[in-house]
Write an enzyme that holds these catalytic residues in place. Structure first.
Site, PDB file in Angstrom:
ATOM      1  N   GLY A 245       1.019  -0.890   0.111  1.00  0.00           N
ATOM      2  CA  GLY A 245      -0.164  -0.148   0.077  1.00  0.00           C
ATOM      3  C   GLY A 245       0.859   1.544  -0.150  1.00  0.00           C
ATOM      4  O   GLY A 245       0.795   2.294  -0.777  1.00  0.00           O
ATOM      5  N   PHE A 246       0.966   0.844   0.832  1.00  0.00           N
ATOM      6  CA  PHE A 246       3.211   2.733   1.396  1.00  0.00           C
ATOM      7  C   PHE A 246       2.093   4.141   1.285  1.00  0.00           C
ATOM      8  O   PHE A 246       2.242   5.213   0.731  1.00  0.00           O
ATOM      9  CB  PHE A 246       3.579   2.306   0.061  1.00  0.00           C
ATOM     10  CG  PHE A 246       4.107   0.774  -0.824  1.00  0.00           C
ATOM     11  CD1 PHE A 246       4.464   0.486   0.913  1.00  0.00           C
ATOM     12  CD2 PHE A 246       3.923   0.712  -1.770  1.00  0.00           C
ATOM     13  CE1 PHE A 246       5.465  -0.767   0.098  1.00  0.00           C
ATOM     14  CE2 PHE A 246       4.549  -0.891  -1.995  1.00  0.00           C
ATOM     15  CZ  PHE A 246       5.246  -2.027  -1.179  1.00  0.00           C
ATOM     16  N   ASN A 635       9.485  -7.819  16.986  1.00  0.00           N
ATOM     17  CA  ASN A 635      10.138  -9.620  15.231  1.00  0.00           C
ATOM     18  C   ASN A 635      10.906  -8.686  15.174  1.00  0.00           C
ATOM     19  O   ASN A 635      10.457  -8.076  14.051  1.00  0.00           O
ATOM     20  CB  ASN A 635       8.420  -9.617  15.123  1.00  0.00           C
ATOM     21  CG  ASN A 635       9.247 -10.819  14.338  1.00  0.00           C
ATOM     22  OD1 ASN A 635       9.969 -11.030  13.996  1.00  0.00           O
ATOM     23  ND2 ASN A 635       8.100 -11.780  13.875  1.00  0.00           N
ATOM     24  N   GLN A 642      10.849  -4.704   7.203  1.00  0.00           N
ATOM     25  CA  GLN A 642      10.272  -2.948   7.284  1.00  0.00           C
ATOM     26  C   GLN A 642      11.552  -2.700   6.651  1.00  0.00           C
ATOM     27  O   GLN A 642      11.117  -1.424   5.572  1.00  0.00           O
ATOM     28  CB  GLN A 642       9.662  -2.744   8.230  1.00  0.00           C
ATOM     29  CG  GLN A 642       8.108  -3.297   8.191  1.00  0.00           C
ATOM     30  CD  GLN A 642       7.359  -3.092   7.676  1.00  0.00           C
ATOM     31  OE1 GLN A 642       7.390  -1.966   7.371  1.00  0.00           O
ATOM     32  NE2 GLN A 642       6.758  -4.185   6.301  1.00  0.00           N
ATOM     33  N   LYS A 704       7.298   1.620  20.530  1.00  0.00           N
ATOM     34  CA  LYS A 704       7.358   2.254  19.012  1.00  0.00           C
ATOM     35  C   LYS A 704       6.961   2.372  18.683  1.00  0.00           C
ATOM     36  O   LYS A 704       6.034   3.342  17.139  1.00  0.00           O
ATOM     37  CB  LYS A 704       8.768   3.578  18.609  1.00  0.00           C
ATOM     38  CG  LYS A 704       9.513   4.136  20.878  1.00  0.00           C
ATOM     39  CD  LYS A 704      10.700   4.591  20.026  1.00  0.00           C
ATOM     40  CE  LYS A 704      10.759   5.990  20.839  1.00  0.00           C
ATOM     41  NZ  LYS A 704      12.178   6.964  20.627  1.00  0.00           N
ATOM     42  N   GLU A 708       8.258   3.049   8.125  1.00  0.00           N
ATOM     43  CA  GLU A 708       8.408   4.503   7.676  1.00  0.00           C
ATOM     44  C   GLU A 708      10.225   4.783   7.978  1.00  0.00           C
ATOM     45  O   GLU A 708      10.290   5.365   6.881  1.00  0.00           O
ATOM     46  CB  GLU A 708       7.474   5.414   8.206  1.00  0.00           C
ATOM     47  CG  GLU A 708       6.727   4.745   7.526  1.00  0.00           C
ATOM     48  CD  GLU A 708       5.303   5.597   7.716  1.00  0.00           C
ATOM     49  OE1 GLU A 708       4.898   5.764   8.201  1.00  0.00           O
ATOM     50  OE2 GLU A 708       4.378   6.103   6.907  1.00  0.00           O
TER      51      GLU A 708
HETATM   52 MO1  MOS Z   1       1.940   4.972   5.574  1.00  0.00          MO
HETATM   53  S1  MOS Z   1       2.264   6.806   4.229  1.00  0.00           S
HETATM   54  O1  MOS Z   1       0.954   5.711   6.644  1.00  0.00           O
HETATM   55  O2  MOS Z   1       0.928   4.110   4.460  1.00  0.00           O
END
Ligand code: MOS
Length: 742
Positions: A245-246, A635, A642, A704, A708
């Site tokens: 999705g991003f 994890n 990620q 946290k 991203e």
């Molecule tokens: Mo991310 S840009 O908050 O899907």
């Protein structure tokens, strides 16, 4: 039983994904399913004078062609089209009227017995336009860009530039060492592997179940209900899996409206799948022109920063994020000023894309910091340590935790930074010039309200349910891990239900906030389950837990046991038997505790090595070390993935990605993944991810969230490495080899 939290647990949905049993929005089949193919506008601005569907209607197997002139009713007010994360403005309405607002805007849907017939018939739709004058070039609008005014809404206001401090212009002018630069990031598109798709199942009672590709099923559900004036109980939206999705799936996309509209019109089930070129008619990372001025004393202490940005949005909505204020979180500076203007273009509305505002704003900041280090003749890591800020200077607040210094230290050590010769062009590997660059990353550590339901059965199985999505990040897995630990059960005894609007409340999955939110949400509900079990356990005659308080007991190995004396316990089965129940089901909402006196962020230090062919100027990113401080890691395996993915995105941002528009026609020229370049296997070499230990008490589990943070800083580290290799500073992305010609 060893804790699952913090372990490298493989994805619990891994087998179903690689064997194809995990189903995506376009893979749910029902008998009699119809297929829709979208017709899109070939002009960027104007109106439809005439749309001729007669040839398409004559094709054998075509059922109907929906257009603005021929469709069921659609809502006629902006409010109905506002989704949970819509920006200010007037949202786009698919098939609403004759107006064309951007190229590749949907203007008709051909519905047929097969997808092949639908697609063929879509090519037969003839459209006559009246063209308006369009503008799609940000540079032609830079002087007409409109400054963002701080809106009253606190969330919207947080996207506005922070308030200024001191007298930045004078301070820059008076500084011993100055750097001023302009940096450019082009429009980029998300290009997730899975195409946007919706399968609207028309149920026997006229209700709709819609399988849609989205990062927020409840967002889509309320949007569809608004746009089509349907009751919430008649629309269920599901998105069990998502092929990337991003950010492109935070807002509902038009395929879901078209599929639902056709299903209602025809009283049949309908699937709509966008083509790859049509995906370029959705949102995008806004192009951005940023100017930065830095002033420092001769030792490298920053005194002044000014940062201004011009970003792109549509003519009808004001999408923006807070691009400019990141320096206030990273570097001490008495004087600072931020500004942000919007260039309105005849394009679709821009939208969130992977670390929106930080990926871009920090690229400019960290490039400028590198240039300042060169001007100061100071090591770029040393400059960052010298200016290091222990406070968020916008609020004056300290951080809940900030292990960034340790990121610099561990990253530098793993990379071998001490061996760097600072002179540009001085390091070589055969015919390649070698460059080493460094940049900082920062992102937000947010927690949002969320509801989690747990159903525990006497046989020691639990189902954990929440309407959140797993957009590929590993949410299924971390939810199972947290539930297993909190309920004292083996991982295999946990099933996770998500991606369904009928499940307990969740916001969209984005902003790297879901792991923190849902993990703490599971802990809250698990506590309530434990308390219920304790109540039942106490009823057992001579109960070993007769005088235990809820804090004294924990669920361990299928038992409710005293924390102080593990010989005192009652099994889950015995407690339930005593209560005459075989199942306990509870739903709880967890709200983040307000903590306005502290700043909450994740951080990283990114070290990059490039090798540049001296004759051909071909750039390869041969090594990246990303050292990340993001609280407790749930994890280590999915978290590493990620960050790895973020680094790959950063390589694309630095060297490959650019949506190219032919401004004469306002049309995207490379609307496909052959000509829109992204890094492939051959572009990705040695990437090392380090998680720096960081303890944080902002929430019960000390999480946290991450995702991203992986991209932030990467493009700057690579750009800085390219400068170090070649002595050539490229300030507009992507750094293609033509820009390196010396
Ligand atoms: Mo991310 S840009 O908050 O899907």
């Amino acid at each position: 039983m060893a804790a699952y939290i913090g372990s490298a647990t493989p994805r619990i949905d891994g087998v179903s994904k690689v064997t194809g049993t995990a189903k995506y929005a376009a893979e749910f089949n029902v008998p009699g399913l119809l297929y829709g193919s979208v017709v899109t506008a070939t002009i960027a601005k104007g109106r439809i004078v005439h749309i001729d569907c007669s040839a398409a209607m004559r094709a054998k197997g075509v059922i109907d062609v929906l257009t603005h002139e021929h469709r069921p009713p659609l809502a006629d007010n902006d409010q109905a089209y506002k989704d949970f994360v819509a920006p200010e403005g007037s949202p786009f309405r698919p098939l609403y009227d004759d107006k064309i607002k951007f190229s590749v805007q949907p203007i008709a849907l051909v519905v047929a017995e097969t997808s092949e017939i639908a697609r063929f018939a879509a090519s037969l739709v003839r459209v006559e336009y009246e063209q308006g004058g369009h503008v799609t070039d940000v540079f032609s609008r830079r002087d007409a860009a409109i400054p963002i005014r701080r809106p009253a809404d606190p969330v919207e206001a947080s996207f506005s530039p922070p308030k200024a401090r001191g007298n930045p212009e004078q301070a820059v002018a008076a500084a011993a060492v100055r750097h001023k630069g302009e940096y450019y990031v082009p429009i980029e598109h998300h290009n997730p592997m899975e195409l946007y798709a919706a399968t609207a199942i028309y149920e026997a009672d006229g209700k709709l179940t819609v399988y849609d590709k989205t990062q927020g099923v409840q967002n889509v559900q309320q949007y569809v209900c608004g746009v089509l004036a349907l009751k919430p109980e008649n629309v269920r939206v599901r998105s069990p899996f998502m092929g990337g999705g991003f950010g492109s799936g935070l807002r509902p996309q038009y395929e879901v409206v078209l599929a639902a509209l056709a299903a209602l019109a025809l009283r049949r089930s309908v699937r709509v799948v966008l083509t790859r070129p049509q995906m370029y008619g959705l949102g995008y990372r806004p192009a951005m022109i940023q100017r930065i001025a830095l002033g420092a004393d001769a030792t490298g202490l920053l005194d002044a920063i000014t940062h201004d940005a011009i970003t792109v949005t549509s003519q009808f909505e004001d999408f923006y994020r807070q691009e400019t204020g990141w320096s206030g979180l990273l570097y001490k500076s008495a004087h600072a000023k931020y500004a942000h203007s919007l260039a309105h273009l005849d394009l679709a509305t821009s939208c969130d894309m992977r670390a929106p505002s930080a990926a871009t704003g920090v690229y400019a900041l960290e490039s400028a910091m590198d240039e300042l280090a060169v001007a100061l003749n100071l090591d770029p890591v040393q400059l960052r340590l010298r200016c290091y800020s222990d406070r968020d200077q916008h609020s004056g607040s300290p951080y809940s935790s900030k292990a960034l210094k340790e990121c610099y230290r561990q990253g530098a050590e793993a990379f071998g930074w001490a061996e760097r010769n600072p002179k540009p062009g001085s390091m070589r590997d055969g015919s390649d010039l070698v460059g080493w660059g460094i940049a900082t990353g920062i992102w937000e550590a947010l927690q949002v309200p969320i509801s989690v339901r747990i159903a525990l059965t006497a046989n020691g199985h639990a189902e954990v349910a929440c309407a959140t999505s797993d957009i590929g990040t590993g949410t299924y897995t971390i939810m199972a891990q947290v539930a297993a630990d909190m309920l004292g059960l083996p991982l295999d005894n946990i099933s996770v239900k998500i991606g369904d609007s009928s499940l307990p409340q969740s916001p969209v999955e984005g902003g790297s906030w879901i792991a923190t939110s849902v993990a703490n949400g599971i802990a809250t509900t698990a506590d309530a389950i434990r308390d219920d079990l304790l109540r039942l356990a106490k009823r057992i005659p001579n109960s070993p837990l007769a005088d235990a308080a809820s804090d004294d007991v924990a669920l361990v190995d299928g038992k409710l046991a005293s924390k102080r004396d593990s010989t005192r316990f009652v099994s889950i089965a015995d407690a339930m038997r005593q209560g005459g129940v075989d199942r306990i089901e509870l739903e709880k909402t967890t709200e983040p505790a307000p903590d306005p006196s502290r700043a909450h962020n994740t951080h990283s230090a990114v070290f990059a090595e490039v090798k540049v062919d001296e004759q051909l100027d071909v750039i390869r990113v041969t090594r990246v070390v990303s050292a990340v401080a993001a609280g407790r890691i749930l994890n280590t395996k999915t978290a590493t993935s990620q960050i790895l993915g973020g680094v790959v995105w950063g390589i694309g941002m630095a060297l490959h990605e650019e949506t190219l528009i032919d401004h004469r026609f306002g049309r995207i020229m490379n609307a496909n993944i052959a000509e829109y370049h992204v890094p492939v296997n051959a572009d990705v070499h040695d990437v090392k991810v380090i998680f720096v230990e960081e303890s944080d008490d902002s929430n019960r589990l000390g999480v946290k969230g991450l995702g991203e943070i992986g991209i932030v800083g990467v493009a700057a580290a690579i750009a800085n490495a390219v400068y170090h290799a070649t002595g050539k500073r490229v300030r507009d992305l992507p750094i293609t080899l033509d820009k390196l010609r010396r």
